[in-house]
Design an enzyme around this catalytic site. Structure first.
Site, PDB file in Angstrom:
ATOM      1  CG  ASP A   2      10.218  -0.814   8.420  1.00 30.78           C
ATOM      2  OD1 ASP A   2      11.313  -1.258   8.164  1.00 30.78           O
ATOM      3  OD2 ASP A   2      10.035   0.401   8.189  1.00 30.78           O
ATOM      4  CB  ALA A  34       7.283   3.044   3.682  1.00 27.60           C
ATOM      5  NE  ARG A  76      -1.626 -24.507  29.309  1.00 30.49           N
ATOM      6  CZ  ARG A  76      -1.844 -25.950  29.579  1.00 30.49           C
ATOM      7  NH1 ARG A  76      -0.690 -26.485  30.067  1.00 30.49           N
ATOM      8  NH2 ARG A  76      -2.802 -26.271  29.467  1.00 30.49           N
ATOM      9  NE  ARG A  77      -7.585 -20.978  29.681  1.00 32.94           N
ATOM     10  CZ  ARG A  77      -8.694 -21.430  30.045  1.00 32.94           C
ATOM     11  NH1 ARG A  77      -9.376 -21.030  30.834  1.00 32.94           N
ATOM     12  NH2 ARG A  77      -8.774 -22.566  29.733  1.00 32.94           N
ATOM     13  CE1 TYR A 137       7.499  -0.373   2.803  1.00 35.64           C
ATOM     14  CE2 TYR A 137       8.250  -0.736   5.005  1.00 35.64           C
ATOM     15  CZ  TYR A 137       7.398  -0.448   4.098  1.00 35.64           C
ATOM     16  OH  TYR A 137       6.071  -0.803   4.686  1.00 35.64           O
ATOM     17  CB  CYS A 168       2.649  -3.769  12.873  1.00 36.42           C
ATOM     18  SG  CYS A 168       2.214  -2.401  11.788  1.00 36.42           S
ATOM     19  NE  ARG A 211      -0.167   0.051   4.788  1.00 28.31           N
ATOM     20  CZ  ARG A 211       0.562   1.318   5.289  1.00 28.31           C
ATOM     21  NH1 ARG A 211       0.602   2.260   4.692  1.00 28.31           N
ATOM     22  NH2 ARG A 211       1.620   1.140   6.417  1.00 28.31           N
ATOM     23  CG  HIS A 214       7.893  -5.829   5.344  1.00 29.57           C
ATOM     24  ND1 HIS A 214       6.783  -6.036   5.977  1.00 29.57           N
ATOM     25  CD2 HIS A 214       8.121  -4.609   5.509  1.00 29.57           C
ATOM     26  CE1 HIS A 214       6.389  -5.192   6.402  1.00 29.57           C
ATOM     27  NE2 HIS A 214       6.978  -4.100   6.467  1.00 29.57           N
TER      28      HIS A 214
END
Length: 281
Positions: free
Chosen positions: A188, A280, A145-146, A228, A165, A21, A226
């Site tokens: 990122d 970005a 575990r919760r 960029y 994110c 995007r 990722h």
């Protein structure tokens, strides 16, 4: 921080070029994972300078439960979220709101949204402090575990300046140590991941103080990890640098809601020079 450098190398070598995007392509790798042991030092990158003050201010902002950045921007002169805020500073119901004031429905019998039964009274909007509940569970039932905090609310995505994110973290206690696993839908690697690593490690240490545990392991899964394409050269430079000894972080033993920037004391941080990476948006 060899774990971070291995992440960079792997995505540089094996990432697949993808559009997104922002209009700037990425090298993307599916489901990357690393972990660091907090007893080895505070994991603030040494192969480039990371602005520790901004990391901690962002964490403290998350703890405030607000849907705007005015405290961060105007009171603390920290502008890391400016690009996503509107002219009045609003960013919507993202991390601070979802951590501390998660919206849900409750009826007059105290039943939550998912309750079933035609005898229920009227539903009213409520707010739920997920982080405080996690701390209470760590004190009362540390083997649970919760102990989960979620920053993903599908019904509110259209009201958010940026869908979260880092969407969920889970506390886990083992042998008297507090571990934290962060699941991130999108990461990122050049800009975001170093902040996330340091921020959640500091959160783990602060919570460990409050619940009388030792900091343990920070574990991190990134679904779409990722780089960029305009960050590639900078990261290639970074992986050539030899990591230096990690700094130490001391956090005053206070309840999380009483913590201030001055309560986080970083020592012996000696990084390589910073590397400029464009954001970005």
């Amino acid at each position: 921080m060899k774990a971070y450098l291995e992440l960079v190398r792997n995505v540089l070598e094996n990432g697949v070029r993808k559009s997104n995007r922002t209009g700037t392509d990425t090298l993307s790798s599916f489901s990357e994972h690393y972990k660091v042991d907090l007893k080895e030092g505070f994991p603030l990158l040494t192969t480039k300078k990371v602005f520790f003050r901004s990391v901690i201010l962002e964490l403290l902002w998350y703890l405030r439960g607000e849907d705007h950045i005015r405290w961060l921007r105007d009171e603390k002169d920290c502008h890391i979220w400016d690009a996503w805020a509107d002219e009045d500073g609003y960013v919507g119901p993202i991390y601070p709101v979802l951590w501390r004031r998660f919206p849900h429905l409750e009826n007059d019998k105290g039943r939550g949204y998912a309750a079933n039964g035609t005898d229920s009274g009227p539903w009213e909007p409520k707010e739920f402090d997920q982080l405080q509940r996690a701390i209470e569970l760590l004190k009362s039932n540390p083997e649970s575990r919760r102990i989960v905090v979620s920053a993903w609310h599908p019904g509110l995505l259209n009201e958010m300046a940026l869908p979260p994110c880092h969407i969920m973290y889970i506390f886990n206690v083992s042998d008297g140590r507090l571990n934290c696993h962060l699941t991130q839908r999108s990461g990122d690697i050049a800009l975001g991941i170093p902040f996330n690593l340091a921020c959640y490690s500091a959160l783990t240490m602060a919570v460990a103080n409050e619940v009388s545990l030792e900091p343990g392991v920070f574990s991190h899964t990134i679904v779409d990890a990722h780089i960029y394409v305009n960050h590639i050269d900078g990261l290639k430079e970074q992986i050539k640098r030899e990591p230096r000894p990690l700094p130490t972080l001391e956090i005053d033993s206070k309840p999380i809601d009483e913590l201030t920037l001055e309560d986080f004391k970083l020592s012996n941080y000696d990084p390589h020079p910073g590397i400029k990476f464009e954001v970005a948006v």
